[in-house]
Motif scaffolding. Structure first.
Motif, short mmCIF file in Angstrom:
data_model
loop_
_atom_site.label_atom_id
_atom_site.label_comp_id
_atom_site.label_asym_id
_atom_site.label_seq_id
_atom_site.Cartn_x
_atom_site.Cartn_y
_atom_site.Cartn_z
N ARG A 201 0.83 -1.20 0.00
CA ARG A 201 0.00 0.00 0.00
C ARG A 201 0.87 1.26 0.00
NH1 ARG A 201 -5.94 0.32 2.32
NH2 ARG A 201 -6.50 2.33 1.46
N GLY A 202 2.01 1.20 0.69
CA GLY A 202 2.93 2.33 0.67
C GLY A 202 3.46 2.57 -0.74
N ALA A 203 3.79 1.48 -1.45
CA ALA A 203 4.25 1.61 -2.83
C ALA A 203 3.16 2.21 -3.71
CB ALA A 203 4.67 0.25 -3.36
N TYR A 204 1.91 1.83 -3.44
CA TYR A 204 0.78 2.38 -4.20
C TYR A 204 0.67 3.89 -4.00
CZ TYR A 204 -4.10 3.87 -4.68
OH TYR A 204 -5.24 4.58 -4.97
N ARG A 205 0.81 4.34 -2.78
CA ARG A 205 0.67 5.77 -2.50
C ARG A 205 1.81 6.58 -3.10
NH1 ARG A 205 -1.23 5.24 3.88
NH2 ARG A 205 -3.42 4.67 3.43
N ILE A 206 3.04 6.10 -2.91
CA ILE A 206 4.18 6.83 -3.48
C ILE A 206 4.16 6.75 -5.00
CG2 ILE A 206 6.69 6.99 -3.56
CD1 ILE A 206 6.76 5.77 -0.76
N GLY A 207 3.78 5.58 -5.52
CA GLY A 207 3.68 5.44 -6.97
C GLY A 207 2.63 6.36 -7.56
N ARG B 161 1.53 11.17 -10.77
CA ARG B 161 0.96 12.51 -10.92
C ARG B 161 2.01 13.52 -11.35
NH1 ARG B 161 -1.87 11.09 -6.15
NH2 ARG B 161 -0.38 12.29 -4.88
N ASN B 162 3.25 13.26 -11.02
CA ASN B 162 4.34 14.16 -11.38
C ASN B 162 5.08 13.69 -12.63
OD1 ASN B 162 4.86 16.35 -9.07
ND2 ASN B 162 4.14 14.47 -8.10
N ARG B 163 4.43 12.83 -13.38
CA ARG B 163 4.91 12.39 -14.69
C ARG B 163 6.26 11.68 -14.65
NH1 ARG B 163 1.71 14.63 -18.59
NH2 ARG B 163 0.42 16.41 -17.96
N VAL B 164 6.51 10.94 -13.59
CA VAL B 164 7.71 10.11 -13.49
C VAL B 164 7.36 8.72 -14.00
CG1 VAL B 164 9.46 9.12 -11.98
CG2 VAL B 164 8.57 11.42 -11.53
N GLY B 165 8.04 8.26 -15.03
CA GLY B 165 7.72 6.98 -15.63
C GLY B 165 8.39 5.82 -14.92
N PRO B 166 7.92 4.60 -15.15
CA PRO B 166 8.49 3.42 -14.49
C PRO B 166 9.95 3.17 -14.85
CG PRO B 166 6.89 2.77 -16.16
CD PRO B 166 6.75 4.25 -15.99
N LEU B 167 10.33 3.43 -16.10
CA LEU B 167 11.72 3.21 -16.51
C LEU B 167 12.66 4.14 -15.75
CD1 LEU B 167 13.77 1.75 -18.24
CD2 LEU B 167 13.32 3.40 -20.07
N ALA B 168 12.23 5.37 -15.53
CA ALA B 168 13.06 6.32 -14.78
C ALA B 168 13.29 5.83 -13.35
CB ALA B 168 12.39 7.70 -14.77
N ALA C 97 13.40 0.11 -2.32
CA ALA C 97 12.16 0.87 -2.42
C ALA C 97 11.85 1.20 -3.87
CB ALA C 97 12.26 2.15 -1.59
N ALA C 98 12.88 1.61 -4.62
CA ALA C 98 12.69 1.93 -6.04
C ALA C 98 12.25 0.70 -6.83
CB ALA C 98 13.98 2.49 -6.62
N ASP C 99 12.75 -0.47 -6.43
CA ASP C 99 12.40 -1.71 -7.11
C ASP C 99 10.91 -2.00 -7.00
OD1 ASP C 99 12.88 -4.15 -8.49
OD2 ASP C 99 12.85 -5.21 -6.59
N GLY C 100 10.32 -1.60 -5.87
CA GLY C 100 8.87 -1.79 -5.72
C GLY C 100 8.07 -0.69 -6.37
N LEU C 101 8.67 0.48 -6.48
CA LEU C 101 7.94 1.63 -6.99
C LEU C 101 7.81 1.64 -8.51
CD1 LEU C 101 9.31 4.48 -4.70
CD2 LEU C 101 7.03 3.47 -4.67
N ASP C 102 8.81 1.08 -9.22
CA ASP C 102 8.69 1.11 -10.68
C ASP C 102 7.49 0.31 -11.15
OD1 ASP C 102 9.72 -1.38 -10.11
OD2 ASP C 102 11.50 -1.19 -11.35
N GLY C 103 7.25 -0.84 -10.49
CA GLY C 103 6.07 -1.63 -10.84
C GLY C 103 4.79 -0.92 -10.47
N ALA C 104 4.80 -0.21 -9.33
CA ALA C 104 3.61 0.53 -8.91
C ALA C 104 3.27 1.62 -9.91
CB ALA C 104 3.84 1.13 -7.52
N VAL C 105 4.30 2.34 -10.35
CA VAL C 105 4.06 3.41 -11.34
C VAL C 105 3.54 2.82 -12.64
CG1 VAL C 105 5.18 5.19 -12.74
CG2 VAL C 105 5.78 4.94 -10.32
N ALA C 106 4.09 1.67 -13.05
CA ALA C 106 3.64 1.03 -14.29
C ALA C 106 2.16 0.64 -14.20
CB ALA C 106 4.50 -0.19 -14.59
N VAL C 107 1.76 0.09 -13.05
CA VAL C 107 0.36 -0.31 -12.86
C VAL C 107 -0.55 0.91 -12.86
CG1 VAL C 107 -1.29 -1.30 -11.23
CG2 VAL C 107 0.90 -2.44 -11.65
N ILE C 108 -0.18 1.93 -12.12
CA ILE C 108 -1.03 3.10 -11.96
C ILE C 108 -1.17 3.88 -13.26
CG2 ILE C 108 -1.19 5.35 -10.79
CD1 ILE C 108 0.18 3.93 -8.38
#
Length: 221
Positions: free
Chosen positions: A31-37, A42-49, A84-95
């Motif tokens: 859930r933390g990854a979901y919120r940060i993702g 919203r700030n246009r940061v892509g999963p690859l970045a 943390a970044a490893d979990g966030l790239d997938g979150a951003v991709a999903v969102i």
């Protein structure tokens, strides 16, 4: 995307494991990854970045280790941020709806390179090269077996073993922190503590490989 929508998609990408039914720790992490993702999206940061940022953090770990015990403490922080970044790239991709097969490959490759960097940090800090190579090979074989089994028709991840990536993260962080603390007491303890950490890494990978091999045989029989 709501939390429930995210959980459904996340579950589909992780062998049907529903984070809403997980332990409080796992549920809180996802859930933390979901919120940060969501904030990154919203700030246009892509999963690859995010993936590349995590990889850069990993590559900085051996450089930090070159500076001695203080660098090991800094390396522990870098590994935590990379995880943390490893979990966030997938979150951003999903969102953002940008889940791609190439992104999955890039993420997996970045994970393996990152783990090599962590073991390289142990090596430059004094751990014998043969031990770090064995630990890295065991990790690679663990992931390779699962990938080949999936390609051969295994319908899910098979089993969650004791040697999964979160275990490698935990061992690396713990080893770096304990080695840095040991140096404050007896400087000569630094390398032995790191050797123990890599030995634990290798042992857990071998146990995990045995668990995974058994699950693969059962799934593909």
């Amino acid at each position: 995307m709501t939390w429930d929508d995210y959980a459904v998609v996340w579950s589909g990408l992780h062998g049907g494991f529903d984070p809403r039914q997980a332990s409080p720790l796992v549920r809180g992490w996802v859930r933390g990854a979901y919120r940060i993702g969501s904030w990154l999206a919203r700030n246009r940061v892509g999963p690859l970045a995010v993936t590349l940022a995590g990889l850069a953090l990993c590559l900085a770990v051996p450089l930090a280790a070159l500076t001695g015990p203080p660098g090991l403490a800094a390396g522990a922080i870098l590994v935590l941020l990379a995880a943390a970044a490893d979990g966030l790239d997938g979150a951003v991709a999903v969102i953002t709806g940008r889940i791609t097969r190439t992104g999955f490959v890039y993420d997996s490759v970045a994970d393996r390179i990152g783990e090599i960097a962590w073991l390289a940090a142990f090596w430059v800090a004094g751990v014998p090269g043969w031990l770090t190579v064995c630990a890295g090979a065991a990790s690679w074989l663990h992931e390779y077996v699962r990938a080949r089994a999936t390609a051969a028709g295994m319908p899910d991840i098979g089993v969650v073993t004791v040697g999964e990536r979160p275990t490698r993260v935990a061992v690396t962080i713990t080893g770096c922190v304990l080695a840095a603390l040991a140096a404050l007491i007896v400087p000569t303890w630094t390398v032995p503590v790191l050797i123990v950490a890599v030995t634990v890494w290798l042992t857990l990978q071998l146990i995990g490989l045995a668990q995974l091999t058994r699950a693969v045989r059962a799934a593909l029989r």
